[in-house]
Enzyme design. Structure first.
Site, mmCIF file in Angstrom:
data_model
loop_
_atom_site.group_PDB
_atom_site.id
_atom_site.type_symbol
_atom_site.label_atom_id
_atom_site.label_comp_id
_atom_site.label_asym_id
_atom_site.label_seq_id
_atom_site.Cartn_x
_atom_site.Cartn_y
_atom_site.Cartn_z
ATOM 1 N N ASP A 1 0.853 -1.186 0.000
ATOM 2 C CA ASP A 1 0.000 0.000 0.000
ATOM 3 C C ASP A 1 0.897 1.248 0.000
ATOM 4 O O ASP A 1 2.090 1.159 0.303
ATOM 5 C CB ASP A 1 -0.902 -0.046 1.236
ATOM 6 C CG ASP A 1 -1.791 1.169 1.357
ATOM 7 O OD1 ASP A 1 -2.410 1.553 0.352
ATOM 8 O OD2 ASP A 1 -1.848 1.754 2.455
ATOM 9 N N ASP B 1 -0.206 5.173 1.032
ATOM 10 C CA ASP B 1 -0.445 6.110 2.128
ATOM 11 C C ASP B 1 -0.648 5.354 3.440
ATOM 12 O O ASP B 1 -1.496 4.462 3.531
ATOM 13 C CB ASP B 1 -1.681 6.969 1.822
ATOM 14 C CG ASP B 1 -1.510 7.766 0.529
ATOM 15 O OD1 ASP B 1 -0.370 7.844 0.053
ATOM 16 O OD2 ASP B 1 -2.514 8.279 0.011
ATOM 17 N N ASP C 1 -1.877 -0.731 5.937
ATOM 18 C CA ASP C 1 -2.177 -0.191 7.261
ATOM 19 C C ASP C 1 -3.647 -0.353 7.638
ATOM 20 O O ASP C 1 -4.031 0.020 8.740
ATOM 21 C CB ASP C 1 -1.794 1.293 7.329
ATOM 22 C CG ASP C 1 -2.629 2.148 6.387
ATOM 23 O OD1 ASP C 1 -2.917 1.687 5.261
ATOM 24 O OD2 ASP C 1 -2.998 3.271 6.767
#
EC number: 3.1.3.15
Length: 357
Positions: free
Chosen positions: A8, A10, A128
């Site tokens: 991922d 961000d 995240d």
């Protein structure tokens, strides 16, 4: 075969701004430890594929030009440090669109499922959010969720690099009886300060010797019936630790198998051990004191006997000297040093003519 790390953007490579849009250069902040970790994984043979949801990218609410500047700078910094991406996959849909290309959907990555050169058992996803975990499940790879204040998670980048690059031999054992509740965690390929709590101060100190001088990460926590006596706490801790060692060693390929003599002031201890799968303890030594701190000395040999039983360990342990504290501590230290030699992994051969340990 090439393992792929899907990543991922961000919140994983770079910190996610409070407004969830990385649309200015001054918002660009890298996640701590990410570049050294990626370099370790690159050297371990991993290729990287970025997979990111960018809600409404290209619309008036999130112009393409605002995205391009910070993104290109991020890629330039990574490239300058030796980190390159095999592919960057960006979904620009909104959550309400329910697009199959939006994580946790795997629409953007379907072509990898047809690539026979991908090492899927070693491949993984780092993100995240739970959507990243779901993406990993949908793709059939291992998920690592970074620890963040917003979404939880339990991993950091150094730990991820260790887990994937080192293929560490780890085990977690929980032993629950009417007498004790024990949790043991070991990582035979990572050095860390031991974390021990059993309610017995001197016994804690002895178990710390095993982790410290054994050269592996050891965590052991025990709630035992100390209101009765110390026997169950010491015995069950040994059984749980031995089980964890046995599970972490797995097929035992590449281990040293054997080892150690160690002095401690006037005391001398010798440990010859063998992860043969055949448990046996031969103990020579005696103690004048009934206790060292809050630990009965009669439980010293019993601890090692229990450890041998659950670890499948053959141990010949001898100790002599004048000071009982030194003698007990020498026993734990010498076994720890012997363990360090025996569990050390070099190559992948099985150290046995039988073909089985």
């Amino acid at each position: 075969m090439t393992p792929i790390l899907f990543i991922d953007r961000d919140g994983t490579l770079v910190e996610e701004p409070d407004d969830f849009q990385l649309d200015r250069l001054d918002k660009l902040r890298f996640i701590p430890g990410v570049i050294p970790a990626l370099l370790r994984l690159r050297d371990a043979g991993y290729q990287f594929v970025m997979v990111t949801n960018q809600d409404g990218l290209g619309t008036p609410a999130f112009p393409q030009a605002d995205f391009d500047g910070p993104h290109e700078l991020m890629m330039q910094v990574l490239q300058s440090q030796g980190v390159s991406f095999r592919e960057v996959l960006i979904d620009t849909s909104l959550p309400s669109d329910n697009a199959p290309t939006r994580k946790p959907g795997i629409g953007l990555a379907l072509h990898y499922l047809k690539d026979r050169s991908v090492d899927w058992p070693r491949s993984a996803m780092v993100g995240d959010r739970e959507t990243d975990n779901a993406f990993a499940r949908n793709l059939g790879v291992r998920a690592f969720q970074l620890c963040t204040p917003q979404f939880g998670g339990e991993w950091d980048w150094p730990a991820i690099a260790h887990a994937l690059a080192d293929a560490p031999r780890t085990a977690r054992v929980e032993r629950i009886t009417r007498e004790t509740r024990i949790r043991v965690e070991v990582d035979l390929d990572r050095v860390a300060e031991p974390s021990i709590t059993t309610g017995l101060g001197f016994f804690d100190h002895m178990l710390e010797q095993i982790g410290k001088h054994g050269g592996f990460a050891l965590s052991l926590h025990c709630d035992g019936d100390l209101h009765i006596d110390e026997h169950h706490t010491v015995e069950d801790s040994a059984l749980a630790l031995g089980q964890a060692l046995r599970e972490a060693l797995g097929n035992k390929r590449g281990i040293g198998r054997y080892g150690f003599t160690l002095p401690m002031d006037e005391a001398l201890a010798t440990a010859a051990l063998d992860f043969s799968g055949r448990p046996y303890l031969a103990f020579e030594g005696g103690f004048q004191r009934e206790r060292i701190g809050d630990m009965p000395t009669e439980l010293v040999a019993h601890f090692f006997r229990s450890l041998c039983e659950s670890a499948g360990l053959n141990l010949n342990l001898q100790v002599r000297g004048d000071n009982d504290h030194h003698k007990v501590e020498a026993c734990f230290k010498v076994v720890a040093r012997a363990l360090r030699q025996a569990i050390k992994r070099e190559g992948s051969e099985l150290p046995s003519t039988k073909g089985l340990l």
